[in-house]
Design an enzyme around this catalytic site. Structure first.
Site, mmCIF file in Angstrom:
data_model
loop_
_atom_site.group_PDB
_atom_site.id
_atom_site.type_symbol
_atom_site.label_atom_id
_atom_site.label_comp_id
_atom_site.label_asym_id
_atom_site.label_seq_id
_atom_site.Cartn_x
_atom_site.Cartn_y
_atom_site.Cartn_z
ATOM 1 N N CYS A 45 0.895 -1.216 -0.102
ATOM 2 C CA CYS A 45 0.055 -0.120 -0.028
ATOM 3 C C CYS A 45 0.734 1.177 -0.095
ATOM 4 C CB CYS A 45 -0.937 0.085 1.112
ATOM 5 S SG CYS A 45 -1.752 -1.308 1.448
ATOM 6 N N GLY A 46 1.819 1.218 0.882
ATOM 7 C CA GLY A 46 2.687 2.261 0.882
ATOM 8 C C GLY A 46 3.359 2.712 -0.636
#
Lengths: 173, 180
Positions: B68-69
């Site tokens: 996600c980062g």
């Protein structure tokens, strides 16, 4: 399957001939530690495959999380304008842990170029458009982080250890 | 791939690469469900505030997880490109506003992260992008047109960062702009 939408072109940074069996394109960021890990593996691959592999490096600086990525990319482009791209590219990755402005000027002097001239080009951002062009082409081709590799135009989604990359290369059309 | 052969034998595939997972999320042509969610501890954002221009909704499983980062960091870099279509980007997960605030600060994000926190995952469920087993949203992308209709959607395998190319192609089609 993601495909490279921007074919290798004359303004690319290229090692190896157009007649090579395989072309490996890397979208990379000089401040990305994972790109730093990939660097020696790519060198090994080049040594192993020699003229059968053509290697292309394109800029994909993640400017918002890597404060020095854009400056480093511009420094490599500055070196490129003087015919010394690969020297600077290699030095940047080899000295990645010390990546600060001071290093950019030190490396520039080391390869025989003018630190003042580098300073001027960084201030005027003359290489930014070229870097943006790499970046935007990468986004369109499905680059989703750094490093992203394309082997003969197809995105390589596996890990990038030597054996995995070599296998993907050998299996590429 | 991700399905067992048993499941595959029960569920007809509708095309290459499609299957039950791909068909699950709210499809193109649906009216995008309205929402009002907190984006900071004291500020909400509603879908209707954004309409009139294209809206990109990026559901993702969780702040801080490595993929996600990368995905949010990538979209952060592509913001100027999204802006060239006048498109608004909103990230959505079930994380709390405080978690979002810390995540956005750490990644230097310049777009809102909406908190689908209470009732948990309510909006993700409306977009059929909730993972009951995990208690998080899917990694699902929606491009909504200026009238609030879903123009493009994509369900990514949770572990794969879907990149931004699909979003930009959808925006091209919406705005009649060609790749530049």
């Amino acid at each position: 399957m993601n495909r490279l939408l921007v074919p290798v072109h004359a303004n690319d940074h290229i090692q190896g001939g157009a007649d090579a069996e395989w072309t490996l394109v890397e979208y990379g960021d000089y401040q990305c530690p994972v790109c730093g890990q990939a660097y020696p593996i790519l060198k090994q691959l080049q040594e192993h495959l020699r003229h059968r592999l053509r290697f292309v490096f394109r800029n994909f600086p993640l400017r918002q999380i890597h404060r020095m990525a854009e400056f480093a990319a511009e420094t490599a482009e500055f070196a490129s304008a003087h015919g010394r791209f690969w020297q600077m590219h290699d030095l940047l990755f080899e000295n990645q842990e010390d990546l600060e402005s001071e290093l950019l000027f030190r490396l520039t002097t080391k390869i025989g170029l003018s630190a003042d001239e580098l300073q001027q080009s960084l201030v005027s951002e003359i290489y930014r458009d070229r870097i943006d062009l790499d970046f935007r082409g990468g986004i369109r081709s499905g680059v989703n982080g750094t490093p992203t590799f394309f082997i003969n135009g197809v995105r390589h989604d596996g890990s990038f250890d030597f054996d995995t990359l070599l296998r993907s290369i050998a299996e590429a059309d | 791939m991700f399905m067992s052969s048993f499941a595959q034998s029960l569920i007809p595939l509708t095309g290459p690469g499609s299957g039950v997972k791909r068909n699950k999320i709210l499809p193109v042509g649906s009216v995008a469900p309205q929402f009002t969610l907190f984006v900071t501890p004291n500020q909400t954002l509603s879908l209707r505030e954004l309409l009139g221009r294209p809206v990109i909704l990026a559901f993702y499983p969780a702040d801080w997880s490595p993929i996600c980062g990368d995905q949010m960091a990538l979209y952060n870099e592509v913001l100027p490109e999204f802006a060239s279509y006048r498109a608004a980007l909103v990230g959505i997960s079930v994380d709390s506003v405080w978690c979002h605030a810390a995540f956005a600060a750490a990644r230097n994000l310049h777009f809102p992260l909406a908190s689908d926190f209470e009732p948990k995952g309510q909006i993700a469920r409306l977009y059929r992008a909730y993972r009951d087993a995990d208690g998080t949203s899917e990694r699902a992308l929606f491009v909504i047109d200026r009238n609030g209709i879903i123009a493009w959607s994509y369900l990514s395998p949770v572990a794969v960062n879907p990149g931004a190319d699909g979003i930009l192609e959808a925006l091209d089609k919406l705005t009649g702009k060609t790749m530049g």
